[in-house]
Structure formats: C-alpha cells, structure tokens
Design an enzyme around this catalytic site. Sequence first.
Site, PDB file in Angstrom:
ATOM      1  N   CYS A  80       0.824  -1.213   0.000  1.00  0.00           N
ATOM      2  CA  CYS A  80       0.000   0.000   0.000  1.00  0.00           C
ATOM      3  C   CYS A  80       0.851   1.252   0.000  1.00  0.00           C
ATOM      4  CB  CYS A  80      -0.921  -0.009   1.232  1.00  0.00           C
ATOM      5  SG  CYS A  80      -1.909   1.489   1.373  1.00  0.00           S
ATOM      6  N   ARG A  83      -0.012   4.723   3.033  1.00  0.00           N
ATOM      7  CA  ARG A  83       0.053   4.455   4.471  1.00  0.00           C
ATOM      8  C   ARG A  83       0.350   5.655   5.352  1.00  0.00           C
ATOM      9  NH1 ARG A  83       4.033  -0.432   4.611  1.00  0.00           N
ATOM     10  NH2 ARG A  83       4.419   0.017   2.400  1.00  0.00           N
ATOM     11  N   TRP A 251      -9.340   5.534  -0.154  1.00  0.00           N
ATOM     12  CA  TRP A 251      -9.853   6.212  -1.350  1.00  0.00           C
ATOM     13  C   TRP A 251      -8.997   5.750  -2.516  1.00  0.00           C
ATOM     14  CZ3 TRP A 251      -7.872   9.087   2.827  1.00  0.00           C
ATOM     15  CH2 TRP A 251      -6.574   9.548   2.673  1.00  0.00           C
ATOM     16  N   GLU A 256      -5.298   3.307 -10.379  1.00  0.00           N
ATOM     17  CA  GLU A 256      -5.905   1.990 -10.155  1.00  0.00           C
ATOM     18  C   GLU A 256      -7.039   1.758 -11.147  1.00  0.00           C
ATOM     19  OE1 GLU A 256      -6.441   2.769  -5.628  1.00  0.00           O
ATOM     20  OE2 GLU A 256      -6.150   0.616  -5.872  1.00  0.00           O
TER      21      GLU A 256
HETATM   22  N1  ARG Z   1      -6.823  -1.711  -7.025  1.00  0.00           N
HETATM   23  C1  ARG Z   1      -8.080  -2.032  -6.443  1.00  0.00           C
HETATM   24  C2  ARG Z   1      -9.202  -1.557  -7.360  1.00  0.00           C
HETATM   25  O1  ARG Z   1      -8.981  -1.018  -8.360  1.00  0.00           O
HETATM   26  C3  ARG Z   1      -8.261  -1.410  -5.080  1.00  0.00           C
HETATM   27  C4  ARG Z   1      -7.169  -1.712  -4.069  1.00  0.00           C
HETATM   28  C5  ARG Z   1      -7.198  -0.815  -2.858  1.00  0.00           C
HETATM   29  N2  ARG Z   1      -7.022   0.564  -3.220  1.00  0.00           N
HETATM   30  C6  ARG Z   1      -7.092   1.607  -2.395  1.00  0.00           C
HETATM   31  N3  ARG Z   1      -6.927   2.791  -2.906  1.00  0.00           N
HETATM   32  N4  ARG Z   1      -7.315   1.487  -1.105  1.00  0.00           N
HETATM   33  O2  ARG Z   1     -10.352  -1.655  -7.126  1.00  0.00           O
END
Ligand code: ARG
Length: 388
Positions: A80, A83, A251, A256
């Site tokens: 992560c 953090r 968030w 991602e």
């Molecule tokens: N990568 C994952 C997704 O696209 C989420 C993982 C956790 N991400 C976060 N920002 N807490 O759905």
Amino acid sequence: MTVPGYRDEPAARWDPAAPADPGEAEDFLRQCYTENQRLGPVEPRLAIVRAQIAATGTYVHTTDELAYGAKLAWRNASRCIGRLYWRSLVVLDRRRARTADEIFSLLVNHLRTAGDGQIRPVISVFAAAQPGQPYARVWNEQLIRYAGYRGPDGCPKGDARQEQFTAAMRGYGWRGKGDQFDVLPLAIETPAEGVRLYELPERAIREVPLTHPEFSWFAELGLRWHAVPAISNMRLTIGGVHYPLAPFNGWYLGTEIGARNLADTDRYDMLPTVAARMGLDTSRESTLWRDRALVELNVAVLHSFEAAGIKMSDHHTESQRFLKHLSNEEKAGRPVPADWTWIVPPLSGGITPVFHRYYDEMDLRPAFYLDEPAAALAREGCPVRRTH
Ligand code: ARG
C-alpha cells in the site's frame, strides 16, 4: 496450479484449527502497549491473555487493542502506497454480528460511513475465528465490483476479471442486468445459513460517470467507476487471532482505475477504443498510441472524480506522501516493509520518486493476508466453496 512469485499468493498459510500462538500474542501486546502508553502496563494484561489462551485456545482483544491492531496491519501492508494516514483508520467493532442479515446491514453501513465525497478509511471487524470452528466470510473480493459476462459471440462484457464469480452468482440464481457496469451481489457465508446473496441498495454505491476535460466524445464511451474500493477477501491477523471478515477501504488512486481496471487487456481493455476515438495511428507500436491513450484515460478519471467532488489521489502526490511516511517511520525508529512492484505506479513509474530506491521486504504482523480461497480464485479463476 501454483505460480511461484504470483502476486496474489498468500504470504502465510493459516491453520484454522490451530490455537492462537501465545508468542505472537505477546509480541503484539508489547508493541501495542509500548506505542500507546495511555493503556498502562502490559504485564497484567499478558497474564490474563496467557490464561485465556491456555483455557480456550484463543483470547479476546479489548476495543483499544483491536483498533490499534487494525491500524498496525495497515501500517505493515507492504503493497500500500497510501500508508501516511494509517493512524486515521476508522475501526468499526462488529464482532457481535452473527446472522447474514446483520452482517449485510453492517456492510451497507460501512459503505455509508466511508462517505460519498470526502472518503474516510474505514474497517469493519467481524467475529474472530475460533480454533477449529466454522466462521463467516464474504466471497466477493470487494464490496463493490462489476460483473463480467461473455456474450454468445464470445465477446466480453463488463469486468472480465469477475467472469467466474459472476457465473457462480448466476448459478445461485442471481440475474444481473447484463451490462457493462453491473454491480455484483454480496455473497455472505455464515456457518448457520450457508451462502446468501444480497443486492446492495443504491444509496450504498456512489459511482462517477467518466468525462474528459477536452474530449467531449469521451462521455459517449459510457464509462464509470465506483467511488470506494473496499477489499473484502483479506484476513486480518492480530496477535495470533484471525479475523476472516474484516473489509476495509481507502480512497482511490487514479491509476488503479485509469491504468489498470479500465486499461488491462484482461479487464475493460479500453485503450484501443480510446486511441481510435483520438484518431491515433494504431498500425505500429512505435507511435506510442497505447501510452497516449493511457494518459488521456487517466486524465479523464482524475477530472471526473474531482468534478463529482469525490476524493481521489494522483500518483505523483501519493508518491511524495509515501516518502513522507518513510521518513516519519524512520524518525520513529521503525522499518517500513514495502513491495516495489506494488508501490511504483503503473503509469510514469520512473518520474515518481518512489521508483528510484529499494525497500525493506518483511512480513510484519499484525497483517492482512489474502485468504486462501480468494487466492485460489485469483490463481485458477474459479469460485471455491469452502468446506469446513
Ligand atoms: N486496485 C483495487 C481496485 O482497483 C483497489 C485496491 C485498494 N485501493 C485503495 N486505494 N485502497 O479496485
């Protein structure tokens, strides 16, 4: 099949029949009471916990221990990048919930607590596993995910990663709309009731339709994404006690969605479509049409979340924050386990500061581990029915 080094391999096996490890309990309690002087001396607490483990095979965390343990599991999460804010985690103690109905309504509550604008990191911790006893869990990898279908022509629709899970839900009688962004039901398994499916109410699902600040055609692609990523297939391990159902959210980081969920060829695979609409020359790789389309897709994601008033970070800002976290922890005399392959963003890696260094790789506890059925699901792409 086990792929060595596969990114979703669970880092530690767990024997659900084994009693809580007294050594791990002691390590955690010492850390918890040292880092939180207000909790008082640890020795009397250790004596109680040792006796509890000897008598019952496990022990019960106090509310303070549970809350700090969950924060430590986040602080130790080597994949992560976010953090810096580990202390701000909102910990909802849901250990008393038993029935699938209760669990479902608390999961809805979780999503509402996470917010629909200024998103707060939240974890809901449900009952700890008792050695040798069956326990409740959620089969979904996240509380909100989109279904994946394959049409009669073999064309994928929706999130291809969820095809097997979607087929399993259909096997249980669920009928989705069959479109591109069809939110899956929650599959909640309890020892007393088996698996039960629940539809999330609309008020629990905030979504953002994607538009682009310059390309007006972008909205016509009909893309969207949900606001809250809430991981539900990881087991929380604190001081030798295992919490198989402990969904948590943060968030989103724009990449991602823009550089993985919508771009990966085995997910929404949108780059060829975006490139075509941009009029790029896709006849040769060397025109870098993929890279150009990728940047614009990511611009659209960040722009749309901002326009909708939903908290999201970009990879440059979050990389700097992670370095700040590293220096905070170094000042506190603590190591920061980190996995380079997950920390470096999937877009423009080399122009973010997190790229240019190595990290300590360690398996520190408390921790979150991908649970084994979930790991098998990720490896083999098939739903796994746990047999107790
Ligand atoms: N990568 C994952 C997704 O696209 C989420 C993982 C956790 N991400 C976060 N920002 N807490 O759905």
